[in-house]
Design a protein around this motif. Structure first.
Motif, short mmCIF file in Angstrom:
data_model
loop_
_atom_site.label_atom_id
_atom_site.label_comp_id
_atom_site.label_asym_id
_atom_site.label_seq_id
_atom_site.Cartn_x
_atom_site.Cartn_y
_atom_site.Cartn_z
N GLU A 99 0.83 -1.19 0.00
CA GLU A 99 0.00 0.00 0.00
C GLU A 99 0.87 1.25 0.00
O GLU A 99 1.87 1.34 0.72
N GLU A 132 -4.04 8.11 -7.00
CA GLU A 132 -4.40 7.24 -8.12
C GLU A 132 -3.37 7.25 -9.23
O GLU A 132 -3.05 6.18 -9.76
N GLN A 135 -0.42 5.02 -8.13
CA GLN A 135 -0.80 3.61 -8.07
C GLN A 135 -0.93 3.02 -9.48
O GLN A 135 -0.56 1.87 -9.71
N ASP A 139 1.15 -0.12 -11.06
CA ASP A 139 0.49 -1.25 -11.70
C ASP A 139 1.06 -1.51 -13.10
O ASP A 139 1.25 -2.67 -13.50
#
Length: 495
Positions: A99, A132, A135, A139
């Motif tokens: 996280e 966002e 992240q 990814d």
């Protein structure tokens, strides 16, 4: 370890095929308990129903029997392969994503730094909140890494047997391409498999064996006498022998003794299995006298062990260990006596083949009882049997070893007996004798499972899934033993 576990999952997946469908429902029952999966538990109940249907339709409804057998063997194997990842989930489970917490991310002009500049310190970078966009960037990086590593870690170079890696162009060098010169000291370290902690390539004055693949110019290869003179002083130095671990030596000696004392039971089972298979082609009056072979197995092994005692053990070791565990000596006497039980059937008429086969099974059961006394009794602590608080038997390793032996006899002995007996039954005089061989094989499998369960319970050296797995397979093999005994009693053997 992950490679070993994945390979083990493939081996376990073929248990339905190797066991001819007999162990399909116990396999899925153990997997349901281990994976805590209700769908797998439902599949286990379904396979159990097919197994019961197969037993009920044996020699009465051949079509239903063949369909049930096909579903248990082939269908169970395919299903086990599809769900094999449930056995060792941690091998397939991906690590949880990290996280990203809110923090200040300083943006640095990497192009300026790589060009030799310095990031300006006077102008602070704008703080970027990790949300966002960050992240999503992580990814995308994960997807790129996974795509690049999909075919495994890239392996290049001569260390990974790359056929395109060039060899050293020098005719006197058999090594792959190398930039540095290879010296005698380097070759010596590679030969001994040890690196000199004080070695410095810049101070290496040993003879050069190859100046390097990119070397251009004149160079004279050193003669064999020069390298031998430099190497000879080092060869005279022999490394000291490692100090043996006394605990390892103690446990190895104890394992040799107790394994030898329990082996007569295994020999009796093997002799009974061979006798049952041979009796498929003989009349009862012909093979009943072969029961002497079963009786002489245990005395012959005890005599051989007594003759080699001084070579295998220190003076007085076996005598002290047997005095400390008198139950083991009584178990050996029990095994010797069990081997002669079938002879009573051979001496007393009438010649009922079923009684003879039951005598073989009873003899194997009594011998395996002595085997269990030895294997379970050896974990009991006795004075003088330990060293530095280390017992002569590792209870955890002993329990796992018994489980492996039980699975070995179950996965190889039982399927081979069923398949071989089924094939030979077309030409045999007594095809029903196959069930006697199956019964004696099932007896020793049950003995190993009961011993392993007892050792794990007594020593508390077990995992969560050990006992359920042992219990389920014990039930399956026990059902096969009962079925074999019923088949022996219902078979009309030829006179």
């Amino acid at each position: 370890m992950s490679t070993v576990l994945r390979g083990s999952s493939w081996v376990v997946s073929f248990v339905p095929l190797l066991s001819l469908g007999f162990l399909t429902w116990p396999l899925f029952a153990v997997l349901a308990v281990r994976a805590r999966s209700w769908p797998v538990a439902g599949a286990a109940l379904g396979y159990l129903g097919l197994f019961v249907l197969e037993l009920c339709t044996f020699r009465t409804h051949e079509t239903v029997f063949d369909i049930s057998l096909f579903l248990l063997m082939v269908g169970g194997t395919v299903h086990a392969v599809l769900v094999r990842h449930l056995w060792f989930r941690r091998v397939w489970r991906r690590p949880a994503p990290v996280e990203v917490v809110d923090a200040d991310v300083r943006m640095v002009d990497y192009a300026l730094v790589s060009a030799g500049g310095v990031a300006p310190e006077s102008v602070p970078a704008e703080p970027v909140t990790a949300g966002e966009p960050v992240q999503r960037l992580l990814d995308e990086i994960d997807e790129l890494v996974e795509e690049s590593m999909r075919d495994g870690e890239p392996r290049v170079g001569h260390y990974y047997d790359d056929p395109t890696y060039p060899d050293c162009p020098n005719p006197y060098c058999d090594e792959p391409w190398h930039g540095l010169a290879i010296t005698t000291h380097m070759e010596q370290m590679r030969t001994y498999g040890e690196v000199d902690v004080d070695y410095d390539y810049r101070d290496d004055d040993s003879p050069v064996l190859c100046p390097g693949s990119a070397f251009e110019g004149e160079w004279e290869q050193p003669s064999h006498e020069v390298t031998a003179d430099w190497w000879e002083p080092e060869q005279t130095v022999t490394p000291p022998d490692p100090v043996p671990d006394p605990v390892v030596a103690l446990r190895a000696r104890a394992d040799t003794l107790w394994t030898a004392l329990a082996r007569p039971a295994v020999l009796i089972v093997v002799a009974s299995w061979l006798l049952a298979m041979v009796s498929m082609f003989l009349a009862p009056a012909q093979w009943r006298w072969l029961t002497v072979v079963v009786g002489v197995m245990a005395p012959m092994w005890a005599g051989w062990l007594y003759g080699r005692e001084k070579r295998l053990f220190p003076a007085g070791y076996a005598r002290r260990r047997l005095r400390a565990r008198r139950s083991a000596l009584a178990a050996v006497v029990l095994m010797v006596w069990a081997g002669w039980l079938p002879m009573r059937w051979a001496w007393e008429p009438p010649l009922d083949a079923a009684d003879g086969y039951f005598a073989l099974v009873i003899a194997c059961a009594v011998a395996c009882l002595g085997h269990a006394v030895v294997q379970i009794g050896r974990i009991r602590p006795v004075p003088g049997a330990s060293m530095d608080d280390a017992p002569e038997t590792d209870p955890k390793a002993h329990g796992e070893n018994l489980v492996v032996l039980g699975f070995g006899w179950m996965l190889f002995g039982l399927p081979i007996t069923l398949l071989l007996g089924w094939i030979l039954g077309y030409w045999a005089y007594q095809p029903g004798a196959m069930w006697a061989a199956v019964a004696v094989n099932a007896v020793i499998v049950l003995a190993f499972f009961v011993e392993s369960g007892a050792v794990k319970i007594m020593t508390k050296a077990r995992d969560d899934g050990d006992l359920p797995m042992i219990v389920f397979f014990t039930i399956g093999v026990g059902a096969l033993l009962v079925w074999s005994l019923l088949r022996i009693g219902a078979t009309q053997f030829q006179p």
